[in-house]
Design an enzyme around this catalytic site. Structure first.
Site, PDB file in Angstrom:
ATOM      1  N   ALA A  78       0.826  -1.210   0.000  1.00 20.75           N
ATOM      2  CA  ALA A  78       0.000   0.000   0.000  1.00 20.75           C
ATOM      3  C   ALA A  78       0.853   1.249   0.000  1.00 20.75           C
ATOM      4  CB  ALA A  78      -0.884   0.027   1.256  1.00 20.75           C
ATOM      5  N   TYR A 143      -7.135   8.208   1.231  1.00 15.45           N
ATOM      6  CA  TYR A 143      -6.641   6.886   1.647  1.00 15.45           C
ATOM      7  C   TYR A 143      -7.812   6.021   2.132  1.00 15.45           C
ATOM      8  CZ  TYR A 143      -4.245   3.580   4.859  1.00 15.45           C
ATOM      9  OH  TYR A 143      -3.804   2.470   5.530  1.00 15.45           O
TER      10      TYR A 143
HETATM   11  N1  LIG Z   1       1.084   0.665  10.126  1.00 15.05           N
HETATM   12  C1  LIG Z   1      -0.148   1.019  10.456  1.00 15.05           C
HETATM   13  O1  LIG Z   1      -0.344   1.677  11.463  1.00 15.05           O
HETATM   14  C2  LIG Z   1      -1.340   0.620   9.628  1.00 15.05           C
HETATM   15  C3  LIG Z   1      -2.623   0.905  10.100  1.00 15.05           C
HETATM   16  C4  LIG Z   1      -3.727   0.531   9.333  1.00 15.05           C
HETATM   17  C5  LIG Z   1      -3.524  -0.125   8.135  1.00 15.05           C
HETATM   18  N2  LIG Z   1      -2.272  -0.395   7.700  1.00 15.05           N
HETATM   19  C6  LIG Z   1      -2.120  -1.110   6.436  1.00 15.05           C
HETATM   20  O2  LIG Z   1      -1.244  -2.212   6.646  1.00 15.05           O
HETATM   21  C7  LIG Z   1      -0.484  -2.467   5.477  1.00 15.05           C
HETATM   22  C8  LIG Z   1       0.997  -2.495   5.795  1.00 15.05           C
HETATM   23  O3  LIG Z   1       1.389  -1.233   6.312  1.00 15.05           O
HETATM   24  P1  LIG Z   1       2.856  -0.970   6.863  1.00 15.05           P
HETATM   25  O4  LIG Z   1       2.712  -0.047   7.998  1.00 15.05           O
HETATM   26  O5  LIG Z   1       3.581  -2.236   7.037  1.00 15.05           O
HETATM   27  O6  LIG Z   1       3.463  -0.119   5.665  1.00 15.05           O
HETATM   28  P2  LIG Z   1       4.816  -0.299   4.842  1.00 15.05           P
HETATM   29  O7  LIG Z   1       4.942   0.921   4.004  1.00 15.05           O
HETATM   30  O8  LIG Z   1       5.945  -0.640   5.741  1.00 15.05           O
HETATM   31  O9  LIG Z   1       4.489  -1.548   3.926  1.00 15.05           O
HETATM   32  C9  LIG Z   1       3.826  -1.458   2.700  1.00 15.05           C
HETATM   33  C10 LIG Z   1       4.731  -2.042   1.641  1.00 15.05           C
HETATM   34  O10 LIG Z   1       4.053  -1.999   0.381  1.00 15.05           O
HETATM   35  C11 LIG Z   1       5.028  -1.775  -0.611  1.00 15.05           C
HETATM   36  N3  LIG Z   1       4.388  -1.239  -1.801  1.00 15.05           N
HETATM   37  C12 LIG Z   1       3.787  -0.029  -1.959  1.00 15.05           C
HETATM   38  N4  LIG Z   1       3.329   0.107  -3.211  1.00 15.05           N
HETATM   39  C13 LIG Z   1       3.627  -1.052  -3.859  1.00 15.05           C
HETATM   40  C14 LIG Z   1       3.420  -1.512  -5.179  1.00 15.05           C
HETATM   41  N5  LIG Z   1       2.836  -0.734  -6.096  1.00 15.05           N
HETATM   42  N6  LIG Z   1       3.853  -2.746  -5.510  1.00 15.05           N
HETATM   43  C15 LIG Z   1       4.476  -3.532  -4.582  1.00 15.05           C
HETATM   44  N7  LIG Z   1       4.714  -3.146  -3.322  1.00 15.05           N
HETATM   45  C16 LIG Z   1       4.296  -1.917  -2.960  1.00 15.05           C
HETATM   46  C17 LIG Z   1       6.014  -0.797   0.020  1.00 15.05           C
HETATM   47  O11 LIG Z   1       7.285  -0.848  -0.591  1.00 15.05           O
HETATM   48  C18 LIG Z   1       6.046  -1.271   1.470  1.00 15.05           C
HETATM   49  O12 LIG Z   1       7.132  -2.142   1.709  1.00 15.05           O
HETATM   50  C19 LIG Z   1      -0.896  -1.393   4.479  1.00 15.05           C
HETATM   51  O13 LIG Z   1      -1.888  -1.925   3.645  1.00 15.05           O
HETATM   52  C20 LIG Z   1      -1.476  -0.299   5.334  1.00 15.05           C
HETATM   53  O14 LIG Z   1      -2.414   0.475   4.623  1.00 15.05           O
HETATM   54  C21 LIG Z   1      -1.171  -0.025   8.409  1.00 15.05           C
END
Ligand SMILES: NC(=O)c1ccc[n+]([C@@H]2O[C@H](COP(=O)([O-])OP(=O)(O)OC[C@H]3O[C@@H](n4cnc5c(N)ncnc54)[C@H](O)[C@@H]3O)[C@@H](O)[C@H]2O)c1
Length: 344
Positions: A78, A143
């Site tokens: 994401a 988002y």
């Molecule tokens: N961290 C939080 O607090 C939180 C809260 C609610 C939801 N989320 C959701 O959890 C998931 C993981 O979040 P996170 O905190 O680990 O974020 P993160 O940014 O560490 O991980 C997301 C990964 O997706 C990869 N990515 C982005 N676009 C891409 C693409 N086009 N093709 C392939 N890879 C791609 C990025 O390189 C990244 O490594 C996400 O979907 C996020 O929306 C996170």
């Protein structure tokens, strides 16, 4: 537990890499993809089959999925920069909704059994917390709109094409491996990295907005379980604690733990800026359903979690903030100066 062909998207990211580690340790055949836009090679599990792949590239993704034929997908890839999404709506939609469909559609053609979609509590918008899963989706930011569209599309395609799904809505997950160089999101990571760089940090608004935070070890086992537990199929589940805290209290805690309870230098005291546009004031959820369906409970409180994350970040060392090279798609007078003037 029967071994499966599992695909984790966002596998080099924060939450995705912890999930891959757990699934590999359980003996599963795990495939991971990530385009490394927000991920790190150091996070990639050497016992998984990892491919650098940008899920925005429809044809390449279809070829990859035709080869791997995953039976279970955990979708975590994401652009999760919620506060920035009003200024980068195209990037947000392409990296969230479109990237997801590019993965889900060929996987469905190749016999997908189940998808676990990582959504977000942003889908609740500005309703009165604590949010529960019966509430309607009323996103306030781009988002949240993208996550809502991903949820609804999953439900529709599941009905028509027969795969199972679970939608998890995490909230403010933090801990080791979080990208603390991201100046747009992850409040705890931004605070810690600013201190590592010898600077103070900024708080948007008056700091009295309330949030709940989840330590990564209190998230990973539950999303993993959602993939295997038939009782969760077709469910939407908030995953995170219901104890909320103000950003001011969080800032105090981070400062206290960073300086081990000792004196805090004046120059690192928080500075206040106007609220970010469309940012909801209070956002936290009930965890009743997660407790009932997944056995969810908090094991690491904020005090201990922040301490653990600071310990990890101090070992990693100060990171140079990674601003979008291509710049924002839209800027207005309301764009946070932290981004336009690169203050973080
Ligand atoms: N961290 C939080 O607090 C939180 C809260 C609610 C939801 N989320 C959701 O959890 C998931 C993981 O979040 P996170 O905190 O680990 O974020 P993160 O940014 O560490 O991980 C997301 C990964 O997706 C990869 N990515 C982005 N676009 C891409 C693409 N086009 N093709 C392939 N890879 C791609 C990025 O390189 C990244 O490594 C996400 O979907 C996020 O929306 C996170």
């Amino acid at each position: 537990m029967a071994a499966q062909r599992i695909l984790v998207t966002g596998a080099a990211g924060f939450m995705g890499s912890h999930l891959v580690d757990l699934l590999v340790s359980q003996g599963h055949d795990v495939f991971g993809v990530d385009d490394m836009s927000g991920g790190f090679w150091r996070n990639v599990n050497p016992h998984s089959s990892f491919t650098k792949l940008d899920l925005r590239h429809k044809e390449q993704v279809a070829t990859y999925i035709d080869e791997v034929k995953p039976s279970l997908i955990y979708h975590l890839a994401a652009d999760a920069t919620e506060g920035r999404s009003q200024f980068t709506p195209v990037t947000c939609t392409e990296r969230n909704l479109m990237a997801y469909l590019h993965t889900l559609v060929p996987a469905t053609r190749n016999g997908l059994r189940k998808v676990v979609l990582t959504s977000s509590m942003s889908v609740y918008g500005a309703q009165t917390p604590p949010f529960d899963e019966e509430m309607p989706t009323m996103p306030e930011d781009v988002y949240g709109v993208s996550k809502t569209a991903m949820e609804k599309t999953t439900q529709i395609l599941s009905k028509v094409h027969g795969f199972d799904y679970v939608i998890v809505r995490p909230h403010n997950v933090y801990g080791p491996r979080q990208n603390i160089a991201d100046p747009y999101r992850n409040v705890i990571g931004i605070f810690i990295n600013s201190l590592l760089n010898g600077k103070g940090f900024y708080i948007y608004g008056d700091g009295e907005q309330r949030r709940a935070f989840t330590y990564i070890d209190d998230f990973t086992p539950y999303i993993a379980r959602a993939g295997f537990d038939e009782g969760c199929n077709g469910q939407i589940i908030n995953v995170g604690p219901n104890d909320e805290v103000t950003i001011n209290k969080l800032a105090e805690l981070v400062l206290d733990r960073f300086y081990d309870g000792g004196p805090i230098p004046d120059h690192v005291q928080p500075k206040y800026l106007p609220p970010r546009p469309m940012e909801v004031r209070d956002a936290y959820c009930t965890d009743d359903k997660a407790a009932r369906l997944l056995g969810y409970h908090t094991t690491i409180d904020l005090q201990r979690g922040v301490q653990e994350m600071i310990g990890w970040a101090k070992q990693l060392g100060p990171q140079t903030p990674r601003y979008m090279e291509e710049g924002l798609e839209l800027t207005t007078a309301e764009t946070p100066v932290t981004w336009t003037k690169r203050l973080i």
